[in-house]
Design a protein around this motif. Sequence first.
Motif, short mmCIF file in Angstrom:
data_model
loop_
_atom_site.label_atom_id
_atom_site.label_comp_id
_atom_site.label_asym_id
_atom_site.label_seq_id
_atom_site.Cartn_x
_atom_site.Cartn_y
_atom_site.Cartn_z
N MET A 51 1.14 -1.02 -0.03
CA MET A 51 -0.02 -0.22 0.07
C MET A 51 1.27 1.38 0.07
O MET A 51 2.34 1.67 0.70
CB MET A 51 -0.80 -0.62 1.29
CG MET A 51 -2.14 1.41 1.01
SD MET A 51 -3.25 0.98 2.68
CE MET A 51 -3.79 -0.49 2.15
N THR A 52 0.55 2.27 -1.03
CA THR A 52 1.82 3.83 -0.87
C THR A 52 1.06 4.17 0.05
O THR A 52 -0.35 4.10 0.21
CB THR A 52 1.52 3.92 -2.60
OG1 THR A 52 0.22 4.45 -2.61
CG2 THR A 52 1.92 2.84 -3.34
N ALA A 53 1.45 5.59 0.03
CA ALA A 53 1.15 6.55 0.94
C ALA A 53 0.44 7.12 0.49
O ALA A 53 -0.43 7.81 1.05
CB ALA A 53 2.56 7.45 1.37
N SER A 54 0.32 7.15 -0.44
CA SER A 54 -0.81 7.72 -1.57
C SER A 54 -2.31 7.22 -1.55
O SER A 54 -3.66 7.53 -1.19
CB SER A 54 -0.84 8.85 -2.67
OG SER A 54 -0.94 7.06 -3.72
N SER A 55 -2.15 5.98 -0.78
CA SER A 55 -3.54 5.02 -0.92
C SER A 55 -4.34 5.51 0.55
O SER A 55 -5.04 5.00 0.84
CB SER A 55 -3.24 4.21 -1.13
OG SER A 55 -2.48 2.93 -0.70
N CYS A 56 -3.70 5.90 1.16
CA CYS A 56 -3.43 5.85 2.81
C CYS A 56 -4.17 7.32 3.03
O CYS A 56 -4.31 7.01 4.47
CB CYS A 56 -2.51 5.85 3.29
SG CYS A 56 -1.29 3.76 3.73
N GLY A 57 -3.99 8.45 2.03
CA GLY A 57 -4.38 9.42 2.25
C GLY A 57 -3.65 10.31 2.10
O GLY A 57 -3.25 11.09 2.45
N ALA A 58 -2.02 9.81 2.76
CA ALA A 58 -1.23 10.60 2.34
C ALA A 58 -0.56 11.70 1.22
O ALA A 58 -0.74 11.00 0.25
CB ALA A 58 0.68 10.05 3.40
N VAL A 59 -0.12 12.80 1.47
CA VAL A 59 -0.02 13.76 0.74
C VAL A 59 1.76 13.06 0.21
O VAL A 59 2.49 13.60 1.76
CB VAL A 59 0.26 14.92 1.13
CG1 VAL A 59 0.46 15.73 -0.83
CG2 VAL A 59 -1.50 15.39 0.88
N ALA A 102 7.90 5.46 -11.68
CA ALA A 102 6.88 4.30 -11.07
C ALA A 102 6.65 3.94 -10.10
O ALA A 102 5.96 3.28 -10.10
CB ALA A 102 6.81 3.08 -12.39
N VAL A 103 7.94 3.18 -9.50
CA VAL A 103 7.46 3.39 -7.88
C VAL A 103 6.87 3.83 -7.15
O VAL A 103 5.84 3.37 -6.76
CB VAL A 103 8.81 2.67 -7.35
CG1 VAL A 103 9.02 2.55 -5.94
CG2 VAL A 103 9.70 1.20 -7.86
N ARG A 104 7.00 5.64 -7.36
CA ARG A 104 6.55 6.40 -6.53
C ARG A 104 5.16 6.10 -7.11
O ARG A 104 3.78 6.39 -5.63
CB ARG A 104 7.10 7.72 -7.33
CG ARG A 104 8.40 8.05 -6.55
CD ARG A 104 9.20 9.65 -6.75
NE ARG A 104 8.06 10.70 -5.61
CZ ARG A 104 7.33 10.82 -6.22
NH1 ARG A 104 6.47 11.22 -7.38
NH2 ARG A 104 7.00 11.93 -5.36
N GLN A 105 4.61 6.93 -7.90
CA GLN A 105 2.77 6.30 -8.59
C GLN A 105 2.47 4.53 -8.62
O GLN A 105 1.59 4.55 -8.43
CB GLN A 105 2.70 6.61 -10.19
CG GLN A 105 3.87 7.78 -9.82
CD GLN A 105 4.00 7.86 -11.94
OE1 GLN A 105 3.70 6.71 -12.18
NE2 GLN A 105 4.20 9.02 -12.16
N GLY A 106 3.36 3.83 -7.18
CA GLY A 106 2.57 2.79 -6.95
C GLY A 106 2.12 1.38 -7.93
O GLY A 106 1.16 1.09 -7.89
#
Length: 317
Positions: free
Chosen positions: A1-9, A313-317
Amino acid sequence: MTASSCGAVQAPPLVCLLGPTGTGKTAAAIAVAKRMAASVINFDSRQVYADFPIITAQPDEAERAACPHLLYGFLSADERMTAARFVELAMEAITCVQAQGRLPILVGGTGLYLRSLLSGIAPIPEIPDDIRRSVLERVHIEGPQRLHAELEKTDPDYAARIHPNDTQRNARAAEVLLATGRSMTWWHTQSDHAPAPFDTLKVGLRLPLAELEPRLTGRIDAMLAAGAVDEASRVLVRHPDPEAPGWTGIGCAELLDHLRGKSTLEQARALWIKNTRAYAKRQLTWFAKEPGIRWFAPGENQAVADCVADWLAVRQG
């Protein structure tokens, strides 16, 4: 799970393409820009000068046409660039590029500028007028070389990064030490704010110095063939003060001495090569201490582009 999927910016991405002079950083940056929407932002302290596009090896028209280039060739030879001013300009440029939906790629070899941007430096206190006047009087009487010799004893790290003929930087180092009791290196390692708000990828180009040397010599010969002497001659008409900041750069200083009758062109060329080699050595030493750099050899431009694409690509999950 990526940071963005958890709601973090996520912090916005920033790519730093660094390395010593003559390693082909511009070509590598353009290879990246051809793979994705990107803009190149200069962090070389000499390529800011509008008067010296050849001598400072600024991107040519074809390279600039490949993608937007910022902070190149905008400063007059009689104006001074500092790390603090660079940080201010670079932050503006990065914000502008990001607002356009493009990837900012910092490209250059001035390690202090990069460190100042990413980590911050403490502002040096105002220097009392009497100290500034006394140092300037010494420069006029003894020359900047005497101050540089003293700097080699009191602050060898900073002395290794500046030219003995650089009046402004040698005087600045002397007045700061007199006024504060602290060296320029000490001040440059003090941070007064949080790290820059970016998710940063640092990619470097390097070669062993023995392999880099012939590249540097060939590059200088190419500059001379492209009209470096004529370029310096034109600037001398507009900016005849030999202590103007633009003249302190490697290549500029050597050609200035030639134009003023202090050396032959062959002597100027030999000294230009010698000083460029010494500068490249200092850059290699500086960047060897910089953490987290992913290193490549000059010419591995597609591998550099792959590295940046994979990181995004890794950043974007």
